[in-house]
Structure formats: C-alpha cells, structure tokens
Enzyme design. Structure first.
Site, PDB file in Angstrom:
ATOM      1  CG  ASP A 132      -2.063  -0.900   1.192  1.00 32.10           C
ATOM      2  OD1 ASP A 132      -2.343  -1.419   0.104  1.00 32.10           O
ATOM      3  OD2 ASP A 132      -2.711  -1.101   2.238  1.00 32.10           O
ATOM      4  NE  ARG A 182      -4.203  -1.667  -4.632  1.00 33.88           N
ATOM      5  CZ  ARG A 182      -3.926  -2.001  -3.356  1.00 33.88           C
ATOM      6  NH1 ARG A 182      -3.670  -1.084  -2.451  1.00 33.88           N
ATOM      7  NH2 ARG A 182      -3.906  -3.270  -3.006  1.00 33.88           N
TER       8      ARG A 182
HETATM    9  C1  LIG Z   1      -8.458  -1.483  -3.877  1.00 31.98           C
HETATM   10  C2  LIG Z   1      -8.098  -0.126  -3.355  1.00 31.98           C
HETATM   11  C3  LIG Z   1      -6.870   0.056  -2.737  1.00 31.98           C
HETATM   12  C4  LIG Z   1      -6.493   1.321  -2.298  1.00 31.98           C
HETATM   13  N1  LIG Z   1      -5.228   1.498  -1.796  1.00 31.98           N
HETATM   14  C5  LIG Z   1      -4.826   2.753  -1.462  1.00 31.98           C
HETATM   15  C6  LIG Z   1      -3.477   3.022  -1.066  1.00 31.98           C
HETATM   16  O1  LIG Z   1      -2.629   2.122  -0.983  1.00 31.98           O
HETATM   17  N2  LIG Z   1      -3.146   4.305  -0.767  1.00 31.98           N
HETATM   18  C7  LIG Z   1      -4.059   5.343  -0.843  1.00 31.98           C
HETATM   19  O2  LIG Z   1      -3.699   6.489  -0.593  1.00 31.98           O
HETATM   20  N3  LIG Z   1      -5.345   5.099  -1.197  1.00 31.98           N
HETATM   21  C8  LIG Z   1      -5.740   3.845  -1.503  1.00 31.98           C
HETATM   22  N4  LIG Z   1      -7.052   3.639  -1.885  1.00 31.98           N
HETATM   23  C9  LIG Z   1      -8.052   4.703  -1.689  1.00 31.98           C
HETATM   24  C10 LIG Z   1      -8.132   5.629  -2.878  1.00 31.98           C
HETATM   25  O3  LIG Z   1      -6.963   6.401  -2.961  1.00 31.98           O
HETATM   26  C11 LIG Z   1      -9.349   6.563  -2.763  1.00 31.98           C
HETATM   27  O4  LIG Z   1      -9.230   7.324  -1.614  1.00 31.98           O
HETATM   28  C12 LIG Z   1     -10.665   5.826  -2.739  1.00 31.98           C
HETATM   29  O5  LIG Z   1     -10.654   4.722  -3.602  1.00 31.98           O
HETATM   30  C13 LIG Z   1     -11.787   6.736  -3.217  1.00 31.98           C
HETATM   31  O6  LIG Z   1     -11.513   7.179  -4.531  1.00 31.98           O
HETATM   32  P1  LIG Z   1     -12.408   6.784  -5.805  1.00 31.98           P
HETATM   33  O7  LIG Z   1     -11.456   6.537  -6.926  1.00 31.98           O
HETATM   34  O8  LIG Z   1     -13.299   5.658  -5.488  1.00 31.98           O
HETATM   35  O9  LIG Z   1     -13.165   8.111  -6.130  1.00 31.98           O
HETATM   36  P2  LIG Z   1     -14.114   9.078  -5.287  1.00 31.98           P
HETATM   37  O10 LIG Z   1     -13.814  10.425  -5.836  1.00 31.98           O
HETATM   38  O11 LIG Z   1     -14.061   8.846  -3.829  1.00 31.98           O
HETATM   39  O12 LIG Z   1     -15.523   8.612  -5.771  1.00 31.98           O
HETATM   40  C14 LIG Z   1     -15.874   8.820  -7.116  1.00 31.98           C
HETATM   41  C15 LIG Z   1     -17.277   8.378  -7.375  1.00 31.98           C
HETATM   42  O13 LIG Z   1     -17.409   6.984  -7.071  1.00 31.98           O
HETATM   43  C16 LIG Z   1     -18.726   6.740  -6.633  1.00 31.98           C
HETATM   44  N5  LIG Z   1     -18.686   6.231  -5.243  1.00 31.98           N
HETATM   45  C17 LIG Z   1     -17.676   6.316  -4.377  1.00 31.98           C
HETATM   46  N6  LIG Z   1     -17.996   5.733  -3.210  1.00 31.98           N
HETATM   47  C18 LIG Z   1     -19.243   5.279  -3.351  1.00 31.98           C
HETATM   48  C19 LIG Z   1     -20.150   4.598  -2.512  1.00 31.98           C
HETATM   49  N7  LIG Z   1     -19.835   4.277  -1.259  1.00 31.98           N
HETATM   50  N8  LIG Z   1     -21.365   4.261  -3.012  1.00 31.98           N
HETATM   51  C20 LIG Z   1     -21.698   4.613  -4.266  1.00 31.98           C
HETATM   52  N9  LIG Z   1     -20.892   5.268  -5.102  1.00 31.98           N
HETATM   53  C21 LIG Z   1     -19.685   5.597  -4.657  1.00 31.98           C
HETATM   54  C22 LIG Z   1     -19.463   8.049  -6.658  1.00 31.98           C
HETATM   55  O14 LIG Z   1     -20.065   8.182  -7.926  1.00 31.98           O
HETATM   56  C23 LIG Z   1     -18.337   9.034  -6.527  1.00 31.98           C
HETATM   57  O15 LIG Z   1     -18.657  10.307  -7.016  1.00 31.98           O
HETATM   58  C24 LIG Z   1      -7.409   2.395  -2.402  1.00 31.98           C
HETATM   59  C25 LIG Z   1      -8.644   2.209  -3.011  1.00 31.98           C
HETATM   60  C26 LIG Z   1      -8.983   0.978  -3.507  1.00 31.98           C
HETATM   61  C27 LIG Z   1     -10.288   0.819  -4.201  1.00 31.98           C
END
Ligand SMILES: Cc1cc2nc3c(=O)[nH]c(=O)nc-3n(C[C@H](O)[C@H](O)[C@H](O)COP(=O)(O)OP(=O)(O)OC[C@H]3O[C@@H](n4cnc5c(N)ncnc54)[C@H](O)[C@@H]3O)c2cc1C
Length: 306
Positions: A132, A182
C-alpha cells in the site's frame, strides 16, 4: 474542508482510542471491515470468491511505533498466508501491506526484513503481496523498498496515487513487463506543493496515469469506484487490446458491491480490498472523508449504540 477535518481526526491517537472503545454499532464497522480475526478474513474471502470475485487482504494497522508491534504484524500476515494456503485460496486472494505497520518509521531495515518474510510466505501460498502507499513523505522510501523486494519477488505490487504531481513519471518508470501497479486517487491530506487539490485535476491525472499503464507492458490494477474512470478503463482496455486477464479492477469491501459483481459478471477480473483487525479507526475515517454521506451513517450508528 470537511475532508481535511476528518483526515486530521484520523491521525488523532486519543480520538482513535475513544472511538475504538465506544460500543459502536457493529453494522457501521462491518460495512467496511471483515471483522477482527484471521477467521473473519477467511470467511469473507470465501464468500467473495464464491461470487466470482478476487481478494486482497489488509491486516489493519499503521504507523507502528514499536518493534514488537511490527513483529506482531508480520506474524499475523504469515499466519494469514498459511491459512489461505491451507484453505486453497492462494490463487484468488493476495495480501496488501502497509510498510509503516511493519516499522518503516522506526527502522527501515526492520520493515524490509518483515516485508521480505511476508513475500516468502505469499510465494509459498501461491500468491502475491502489494505494498500500500501512504502519505507523500513515505513515497520514495516505499518505492525503494519495492525495487529491493522485486529482485527476489518480481510480482510484488506497487501502488501509485494519481493526486501526486510526481505520479505520471512514476507510472512511466513502473510500466514495465510483469510489473503489477495499482492506480488509486490517493486517500491522505496532501499539500498543494506535492498534490493536485481539485477533484477535476485529480481525475485528469488519473486518466493520464491510466493511459500510461494501460498502454505499457505491466499489469495495471485500476482501483476506483468512480463510474467515469471505470468506463474509461473499459474503453482503454479495448483500445490497447488488453484481454480481461491482462489487467484488473479493484474496489474496497463494502463500497459499490453491485458494481463489483457487475464487472465480474461482464468477465473482468474484480479484486476486493478486504481489511480486518482491531485497528480500524484510521481506515474507517479515510472512508468517511471520501463520502460525506457515510458521516451521517456513522453518526446515526454511534448514536444508536447497538
Ligand atoms: C483497492 C483499493 C486500494 C487502495 N489502496 C490505497 C493506497 O494504498 N493508498 C491510498 O492512498 N489510497 C488507496 N485507496 C483509496 C483511494 O486512494 C481513494 O481514496 C478511494 O478509492 C476513493 O476514490 P475513488 O477513486 O473511489 O473516487 P471518489 O472520488 O471517492 O468517488 C468517485 C465516485 O465513485 C462513486 N462512489 C464512491 N464511493 C461510493 C459509494 N460508497 N457508493 C456509491 N458510489 C460511490 C461516486 O459516484 C463518486 O462520485 C485504495 C482504493 C482501492 C479501491
């Protein structure tokens, strides 16, 4: 603004102790966390795998301050990987580890030694480890450790965060044959000097980084719940002739589960990031910061004290 306040709260040890020991409704934590024990992680993994999904398991904890705690984290990962191997789940489930939980901030050599032991256990279980990525002060150190681990374990996965200005260059470095990367937006509160601040700029950076990874020689892991970015990834896969087994989607446990099943049903590889353990506070706070609607859900559950 709300995001910054919640992220600041996520770093408060006092608040963590208070919230973790509040008789909070189990449903609120269970929505995002598999449970506290290794068996909970295995149970949820089996359920997801039987639904056609793949899994990456995260033993919760970060910013470890003692060598004993770092050792305990390593031991839990090794135990978990042994259990995955015993259950025949190594093909469908890997692990994600935070170097700060393995002692990166107290002694980098210690963290490397622990990470290496986890990679060895993962190889024995027929699976992989992804490191991560945490806040920007750790990026260089994490990428250096990744390069070191990849000498013996070339399948060790990297994480790059699209909100960092440096990430396009990092994508170019890492888009090499066999390199598992990732791509996520990034979950920490970062200053303007190193990170894009507006959602639009982060999304545009995500697309530029995705283009580099999808057109490169590595194995992209598209980690997002964002419908627009998912549609763009599906488009890029077609454009760059990537077969469904040449990249994967990743989402968090409890977030958009219907979309996870939709993508798996459409023939894509869909991996769910499943956290477990007692130290869920920092993880949960970052999920709340991403989606204000979850704050109301959390507040209601705290109030109900089930
Ligand atoms: C598998 C995985 C591993 C990760 N590892 C790391 C890491 O190592 N380091 C790190 O800093 N971050 C990590 N993250 C977190 C990542 O950086 C984001 O903070 C997190 O994924 C939210 O970003 P998003 O791309 O989903 O977009 P967002 O801008 O949060 O969401 C975009 C859109 O997605 C939809 N959405 C989001 N959540 C929901 C919900 N609960 N229900 C319905 N629709 C929703 C909505 O339409 C929203 O407008 C990881 C995320 C994932 C999925």
């Amino acid at each position: 603004m709300l995001r910054s306040v919640i992220l600041a709260a996520s770093r408060s040890a006092r608040l963590a102790r208070l919230v973790e020991t509040t008789p909070v409704s189990r449903s609120v934590v269970r929505r995002f966390v598999a449970g506290t024990a290794t068996d909970d992680a295995l149970r949820v993994t089996r359920q997801l795998v039987s639904d056609g999904l793949e899994v990456t398991l995260d033993h919760l904890g970060e910013d470890t301050l003692t060598a004993e705690q770092a050792q305990a984290t390593r031991d839990e990962y090794v135990r978990l990987l042994g259990a995955l191997e015993g259950a025949g789940l190594g093909r469908c489930a890997e692990v994600s580890a935070k170097l700060s939980a393995l002692g990166q901030k107290i002694d980098v050599r210690l963290a490397v030694e622990h990470a290496r032991a986890i990679c060895v256990a993962a190889a024995a279980a027929g699976t992989t480890v992804t490191l991560d990525m945490e806040d920007h002060t750790t990026t260089d150190s994490t990428l250096e450790i990744l390069a070191d681990l990849r000498k013996d374990h070339p399948d060790t996965g990297a994480v790059l965060q699209a909100y960092l200005r440096r990430t396009e260059a990092d994508c170019r470095e890492l888009a090499t044959a066999g390199s598992r990367v990732r791509l996520c937006k990034g979950a920490y509160d970062e200053p303007e000097s190193v990170a894009y601040q507006s959602a639009l700029d982060v999304d545009k950076s995500y697309v530029r980084c995705m283009n580099i990874l999808m057109s490169g020689e590595g194995y992209p892991m598209i980690a997002t719940h964002d419908p627009r970015l998912i549609a763009i990834a599906e488009d890029r896969a077609r454009w760059f002739d990537r077969a469904p087994n040449e990249f994967e989607f990743q989402m968090l446990y409890g977030v958009r589960p219907d979309e996870q099943r939709r993508l798996a049903g459409d023939g894509y590889q869909m991996r769910v990031y499943v956290p477990y353990g007692t130290e869920w506070y920092g993880y949960l706070m970052r999920r709340l910061a991403e989606r204000p609607a979850n704050v109301a859900f959390f507040a209601r559950a705290l109030g109900s004290r089930k």
